[in-house]
Design a protein around this motif. Structure first.
Motif, PDB file in Angstrom:
ATOM      1  N   PHE A  32      17.863   5.571  20.025  1.00 17.61           N
ATOM      2  CA  PHE A  32      18.021   6.891  20.745  1.00 17.61           C
ATOM      3  C   PHE A  32      17.910   6.620  22.393  1.00 17.61           C
ATOM      4  N   TYR A  33      18.361   7.526  23.009  1.00 17.26           N
ATOM      5  CA  TYR A  33      18.493   7.111  24.345  1.00 17.26           C
ATOM      6  C   TYR A  33      18.394   8.731  25.245  1.00 17.26           C
ATOM      7  N   TRP A  34      17.904   8.508  26.549  1.00 19.31           N
ATOM      8  CA  TRP A  34      18.176   9.606  27.387  1.00 19.31           C
ATOM      9  C   TRP A  34      18.927   8.843  28.431  1.00 19.31           C
ATOM     10  N   SER A  48      14.984   4.358  26.246  1.00 12.13           N
ATOM     11  CA  SER A  48      15.510   4.003  24.902  1.00 12.13           C
ATOM     12  C   SER A  48      14.423   4.022  23.920  1.00 12.13           C
ATOM     13  N   PHE A  49      14.653   4.246  22.638  1.00 11.19           N
ATOM     14  CA  PHE A  49      13.335   4.593  21.685  1.00 11.19           C
ATOM     15  C   PHE A  49      14.189   4.145  20.390  1.00 11.19           C
ATOM     16  N   TYR A  50      13.187   3.387  19.665  1.00 17.33           N
ATOM     17  CA  TYR A  50      13.255   2.696  18.533  1.00 17.33           C
ATOM     18  C   TYR A  50      12.055   2.713  17.617  1.00 17.33           C
ATOM     19  N   ASN A  51      12.193   2.930  16.352  1.00 17.74           N
ATOM     20  CA  ASN A  51      10.979   2.891  15.458  1.00 17.74           C
ATOM     21  C   ASN A  51       9.906   3.476  16.012  1.00 17.74           C
ATOM     22  N   ASN A  52       9.927   4.800  16.585  1.00 14.85           N
ATOM     23  CA  ASN A  52       8.834   5.340  17.036  1.00 14.85           C
ATOM     24  C   ASN A  52       8.098   4.926  18.552  1.00 14.85           C
ATOM     25  N   LYS A  57      12.575   1.371  29.555  1.00 17.89           N
ATOM     26  CA  LYS A  57      12.615   2.234  30.638  1.00 17.89           C
ATOM     27  C   LYS A  57      12.910   2.013  31.966  1.00 17.89           C
ATOM     28  N   SER A  58      13.548   2.847  32.598  1.00 21.29           N
ATOM     29  CA  SER A  58      13.917   2.622  33.744  1.00 21.29           C
ATOM     30  C   SER A  58      12.757   3.074  34.898  1.00 21.29           C
TER      31      SER A  58
END
Lengths: 115, 113
Positions: A32-34, A48-52, A57-58
């Motif tokens: 998941f991304y923002w 970005s986000f994976y496996n909690n 991150k930028s």
């Protein structure tokens, strides 16, 4: 066809207030991304986000920002104390697995207006 | 030098024309190249992606990547008014645990009936 959904479509808040933007990624996706897009500017990666966990991150994603997957379907972006320059379109995106991380599907966005 | 450069346009063509959209980039680590279409006040919609150099065709759309020149293109054949949108190139490398996309600024295309 499955799609990424985001709520609200438009959020107006006062400077210094906390906001939470919500996203429901495609159900079988794991990453998941923002991203954000300031009016007239490029789409910029935030996190970005994976496996909690946050994967990347930028520089934009400072201590005022946080992300969370509070349950099996939602993915949220919190801005703790909003600034005028946080006004932008915020897009959530998701991808299926590690083999297709480049194939990111975007939601319709939340327009955040900070006054 | 910006990482990804894209001519912002606007580009206006008559219906049926062949459209060429282009991006240049500076980061030689980029390996995956994507084209997104974005309608006004909507999210980017993935059109197609290409890995490394070469061509890829999908219906009226053809994506080309020339890594030696750090230059990518999207061709739209038989353009339609419904193709009117902003086209964004995006790219990413294969390093790292997730793939943050780096976008161009977008080219605004109008196809006139």
């Amino acid at each position: 066809e499955p799609e990424v959904t985001q709520t609200p479509s438009h959020q107006v808040t006062q400077m210094g207030q906390e906001v939470i933007l919500r996203c429901v990624p495609i159900s079988n996706h794991l990453y998941f991304y923002w991203y954000r897009q300031i009016l007239g500017q490029k789409v910029e990666f935030l996190v970005s986000f994976y496996n909690n966990e946050i994967s990347e991150k930028s520089e934009i994603f400072d201590d005022q920002f946080s992300v969370e997957r509070p349950d099996g379907s939602n993915f949220t972006l919190k801005i703790r104390s909003t600034k005028l320059e946080d006004s932008a379109m915020y897009f959530c995106a998701s991808s299926e697995d590690w083999r297709e991380l480049y194939e990111q599907y975007f939601g319709p966005g939340t327009r955040l207006t900070v006054t | 030098q910006k990482e990804v450069e894209q001519d912002p346009g606007p580009l206006s063509v008559p219906e049926g024309a062949i459209v060429s959209l282009n991006c240049t980039y500076s980061n030689s680590a980029f390996q995956y190249f994507m084209w997104y279409r974005q309608y006004s006040r909507k999210g980017p919609e993935l059109l197609m992606y290409t890995y490394s150099s070469g061509n890829k065709e999908d219906g009226r759309f053809t994506a080309q990547v020339d890594k030696s020149s750090k230059y990518i293109s999207l061709f739209i054949r038989d353009s339609q008014p419904s193709d009117s949108a902003t086209y964004l190139c995006a790219m990413t490398s294969t390093s790292g645990s997730a793939r943050q996309l780096t976008f161009g600024s977008g080219t605004q295309l109008t196809v006139l009936p």
